[in-house]
Scaffold this motif. Structure first.
Motif, short mmCIF file in Angstrom:
data_model
loop_
_atom_site.label_atom_id
_atom_site.label_comp_id
_atom_site.label_asym_id
_atom_site.label_seq_id
_atom_site.Cartn_x
_atom_site.Cartn_y
_atom_site.Cartn_z
N ALA A 581 0.83 -1.47 -0.10
CA ALA A 581 -0.08 -0.28 -0.30
C ALA A 581 0.67 1.19 -0.02
O ALA A 581 0.58 2.37 -0.82
CB ALA A 581 -1.02 -0.24 1.29
N HIS A 582 1.67 1.25 0.98
CA HIS A 582 2.28 2.69 1.25
C HIS A 582 3.68 2.38 -0.88
O HIS A 582 3.70 3.85 -0.64
CB HIS A 582 3.65 2.22 1.87
N ALA A 583 3.97 1.03 -0.45
CA ALA A 583 5.20 1.10 -2.04
C ALA A 583 3.80 1.89 -3.19
O ALA A 583 4.35 2.64 -4.39
CB ALA A 583 5.46 -0.16 -2.93
N GLY A 584 2.53 1.63 -3.21
CA GLY A 584 1.70 1.96 -4.28
C GLY A 584 1.18 3.28 -3.98
O GLY A 584 1.56 3.99 -5.41
N ARG A 585 1.58 4.17 -3.14
CA ARG A 585 1.15 4.99 -3.08
C ARG A 585 2.64 6.42 -3.44
O ARG A 585 2.27 7.16 -4.42
CB ARG A 585 0.72 5.73 -1.59
N VAL A 586 3.76 6.16 -3.02
CA VAL A 586 4.68 6.25 -3.41
C VAL A 586 5.23 6.14 -5.05
O VAL A 586 5.14 7.42 -5.91
CB VAL A 586 6.30 5.73 -3.21
N LEU A 587 4.60 5.19 -5.63
CA LEU A 587 4.65 5.24 -7.01
C LEU A 587 3.47 5.83 -7.90
O LEU A 587 4.18 6.84 -8.54
CB LEU A 587 4.87 3.43 -7.15
N GLN A 588 3.01 6.14 -7.05
CA GLN A 588 1.42 6.81 -7.79
C GLN A 588 2.10 8.48 -7.66
O GLN A 588 1.99 9.21 -8.98
CB GLN A 588 0.13 6.29 -7.06
N GLN A 589 2.59 8.83 -7.05
CA GLN A 589 3.68 10.71 -6.90
C GLN A 589 4.55 10.48 -7.38
O GLN A 589 4.55 11.26 -8.12
CB GLN A 589 4.14 10.41 -5.11
N LEU A 590 5.12 9.47 -8.05
CA LEU A 590 5.49 9.81 -9.20
C LEU A 590 5.18 9.20 -10.26
O LEU A 590 5.55 10.42 -11.32
CB LEU A 590 7.29 8.06 -8.92
N ARG A 591 4.25 8.89 -10.45
CA ARG A 591 4.31 8.92 -11.93
C ARG A 591 4.04 10.01 -12.18
O ARG A 591 3.23 10.69 -13.59
CB ARG A 591 3.39 7.47 -11.77
N ALA A 592 2.55 10.95 -11.43
CA ALA A 592 1.64 11.85 -11.48
C ALA A 592 2.94 12.66 -11.90
O ALA A 592 2.44 13.91 -12.40
CB ALA A 592 0.99 12.37 -9.69
N THR A 593 3.77 12.69 -11.31
CA THR A 593 5.22 13.74 -11.91
C THR A 593 5.60 13.12 -13.06
O THR A 593 6.58 14.55 -14.20
CB THR A 593 5.75 14.01 -11.03
#
Length: 704
Positions: A581-593
């Motif tokens: 869950a934490h990894a998914g949130r971090v990767l979503q933030q990266l992809r949003a940029t």
């Protein structure tokens, strides 16, 4: 005690007297100053109240030069107390009248030091000298100044009165001080008499019984809890204390056994703790010294136990420790023999002592069997709270007297052997040998040298080209870290990256590599008819667990000016295990940029397909272990084909790493693989060499 009390009393009395003398002197000084200040103010007010109306009364006599009227007014003023002189003067400063009948100073100019200021005064004015207070006022008719009037007060006479009053105050204060001294002496004598009486009473009724209690305490200290000939028929508090002391000795004997049990037992598992183990080990080594008999120490550490606490909570972690402790205890009781001892050393570490009463029994064989059984037993899943927990155990074994002769060295060597078991893949047992010391020392040296390697310029970033399989075009590069040590030479990445991961240095090196890669990629020119090549940067599990990763990537992009679409972040499947869950949130933030995410070593993790379903990624890299045997192993070929097909169906990029020859490359092209990289396609190179490669389309030579 009496002598000490006398000394203290005398010292306090002296201090009080000294303070009293200082206070008296200060009171006299302050009183004198206050009286002088009040007297000066009163005298000044008195003079001003006299001069101002006198100036008004003298207007007509001065205007008409009526000396008789002036004399009458001034004689009344001269009769006032402390007035030394009275002058009426004209506008030029000549004396017209001084209050006397003969007026000897008539017509003479005023030449005293205070005269100029009095003559120049346009309003009521007061001046002081050492002995005179001069109060003057102009005599006006309309706006015309006719002259003025001055009255001089004798300050000396007033000072005499002040000194007399101060002296009287000092005499009164001295009388009070002598009276206070007398009372202090009387109080001191009374205190000394009372102290002597109290001292005798204490000696008789307290000191002697307390000495008896001290003798009893020494007996308790030596361990004689029940032999206390203490008794008392006194009905006071001390008698109660003596009887309570006797009962306490009996109670201490009872509680000592419970306290020792608590001190030597682990509170969670009920096993012996570190203190009990260390004392038992010292005792056994002392007993075995010179006997020729062996003793084995097994140092066991639960694998990946921190992941249990981090993901399931400490309550579940305690349950895991209890279950692990029970399994270890059962195996030790079954295989360890009568001399075996189990202790929880701390955290998730357990230690086991194995000893044989019969010298003919091989202790090493018992330790080997015990270690293998523990690995097998702890490898089985643990069922807790309707879920299965998979762990393992790494065991290091050191032997007495072969590996060490002291308890400290025996435990140290067991710890080193356990560490080697961790490096060997965990969930196994390893015996200590001297080579392990060298490995540990090398690890410590690498850690020390690695801490300043970037600042010393020993670390550098190289780039391995990524080839588009469809047309053999170079489309990007993977950033790789290399370490050239001035003494050790080229340190293999697998070695120093592992050290950085275990010590946490990777969290310092990762952002530096990211920034360097973005800075270099920002200078890469566009490819023929297309965009500039992308750059991929590996992110460790430690960096992924940190919430600062998106901000760190953003800082690198801002610093370098690199387009976020040209940056690809690579992470392994194992980096996401524990908190998807934490990894998914971090990767979503990266992809949003705009940054893309690739999943490295795909297929080697626990559940690769599930990760693609729950964690957002843009591409997967087929692990080199599958690519290496796709020409000879049908299973690897089938798995590689399935990964490619699955990735294409999900609309994500698939990359094959470790491509080493033309046949592998052609097979990947036939299966529809998007990208490939390998040392035979192109070796890692500097940023300038990569730019030259991109400018030369024929520079990529595939092996035959």
């Amino acid at each position: 005690m009496l002598l000490g009390a006398l000394v203290v009393f005398m010292a306090l009395t002296g201090l009080v007297l000294q303070r009293q003398a200082e206070t008296q002197h200060e009171v006299e000084r302050v009183s004198h100053s206050a009286m002088q200040e009040v007297a000066d103010e009163n005298l000044q007010q008195r003079g001003e109240n006299m001069v101002e109306p006198l100036a008004e009364l003298l207007v007509n006599p001065l205007y008409y030069h009526d000396l008789d009227s002036m004399g009458v007014l001034l004689q009344g003023a001269l009769k006032q107390r402390w007035i030394r002189y009275v002058y009426v003067f004209d506008a030029q400063g000549r004396v017209l009248h001084d209050g006397s009948e003969s007026i000897p100073a008539y017509g003479l100019p005023m030449d005293d030091p205070l005269a100029p200021a009095a003559l120049a005064a346009t309003a009521l004015r007061t001046q002081f000298s050492d002995s005179i207070m001069d109060v003057s006022a102009p005599i006006m008719i309309g706006r015309e100044r006719l002259g003025g009037v001055r009255i001089g007060y004798d300050l000396g006479a007033m000072r005499v009165l002040q000194e007399r009053a101060t002296h009287q105050l000092g005499v009164r204060l001295k009388v009070l001080a002598e009276r206070q001294m007398l009372w202090l002496l009387v109080l001191g004598v009374a205190l000394m008499a009372m102290g002597a009486a109290v001292l005798w009473t204490i000696q008789r009724w307290l000191v002697m019984p307390i000495r008896n209690l001290a003798d009893a305490a020494r007996k308790i200290e030596s361990g004689h809890y029940d032999v206390l000939p203490l008794d008392s028929k006194r009905n006071d508090e001390l008698g109660e204390l003596i009887r309570a002391f006797r009962n306490m000795g009996r109670s201490v004997a009872r509680h000592d056994r419970d306290i020792r049990k608590m001190a030597y037992t682990d509170a969670l598992t009920g096993q012996a703790n570190r203190l009990a183990f260390r004392e038992a080990l010292d005792e056994r080594l002392l007993r075995l010294s010179g006997s020729g008999r062996q003793l084995a120490l097994l140092f066991a550490d639960i694998d990946d136990f921190k992941r249990v606490n981090d993901t399931l909570g400490h309550d579940v972690g305690d349950e895991v420790l209890l279950e692990v402790s029970r399994r270890i205890r059962d195996v030790v009781q079954r295989l360890g023999g009568p001399g075996a001892m189990l202790a929880r050393f701390g955290g998730d570490e357990f230690v086991i002592l194995v000893e044989a009463a019969d010298p003919r029994v091989n202790v090493r064989e018992i330790a080997t069997t015990l270690g293998e059984s523990l690995v097998e037993e702890l490898g089985a899943p643990l069922a807790l709270r309707e879920r299965e927990v998979f762990l393992g155990i790494s065991i290091g074994i050191s032997m007495y007297p072969d590996d060490a002769l002291t308890a400290a060295m025996l435990m140290k060597n067991g710890d080193i052997a356990m560490y080697q078991a961790k490096l060997a893949g965990k969930n196994c047992a390893r015996y200590y040998d001297n080579v392990m010391n060298s490995a540990v020392e090398r690890h410590v040296r690498l850690e020390t040298e690695l801490r300043g390697a970037w600042e010393r310029g020993e670390l550098s970033v190289v780039y391995q080209p990524v080839i588009r399989v469809a047309d053999d075009a170079v489309v990007g590069a993977e950033a790789l870290l290399r370490w050239h040590h001035p003494e050790l030479g080229e340190v293999p990445p697998a070695v120093f990256i592992d050290v950085a991961e275990k010590t946490g240095l990777i969290e310092l090196l990762g952002p530096k590599v990211m920034t360097a890669a973005c800075r270099d990629a920002a200078r890469w020119p566009p490819l023929d008819g297309g965009p500039p090549p992308f750059v991929t940067v590996n992110v460790s599990a430690r960096e992924l667990r940190s919430s600062d990763l998106p901000r760190s990537v953003a800082r690198s992009l801002d610093y370098s000016g690199l387009d976020p679409g040209r940056l690809l972040v690579e992470l392994t499947e194992t980096a996401m295990i524990g908190d998807e869950a934490h990894a998914g949130r971090v990767l979503q933030q990266l992809r949003a940029t705009g940054v893309q995410v690739w999943l490295d070593d795909f297929g080697t993790g626990f559940s690769g397909l599930s990760h693609l379903r729950r964690v957002p990624v843009d591409g997967v890299k087929i692990d080199r272990s599958f690519v290496a045997d796709i020409l000879h192993d049908p299973d690897d070929l089938a798995l590689t084909t399935a990964i490619i097909a699955m990735a294409r169906s999900l609309g994500i990029t698939v990359i094959a790493e470790g491509v080493e020859n033309r046949a592998q490359y052609q097979l990947l092209r036939d299966r529809g693989c998007d990208l490939a990289q390998g040392f035979s396609l192109a070796n890692p190179m500097s940023s300038d060499e990569f730019v030259a490669l991109c400018n030369d389309a024929a520079a990529v030579h595939l092996p035959g």
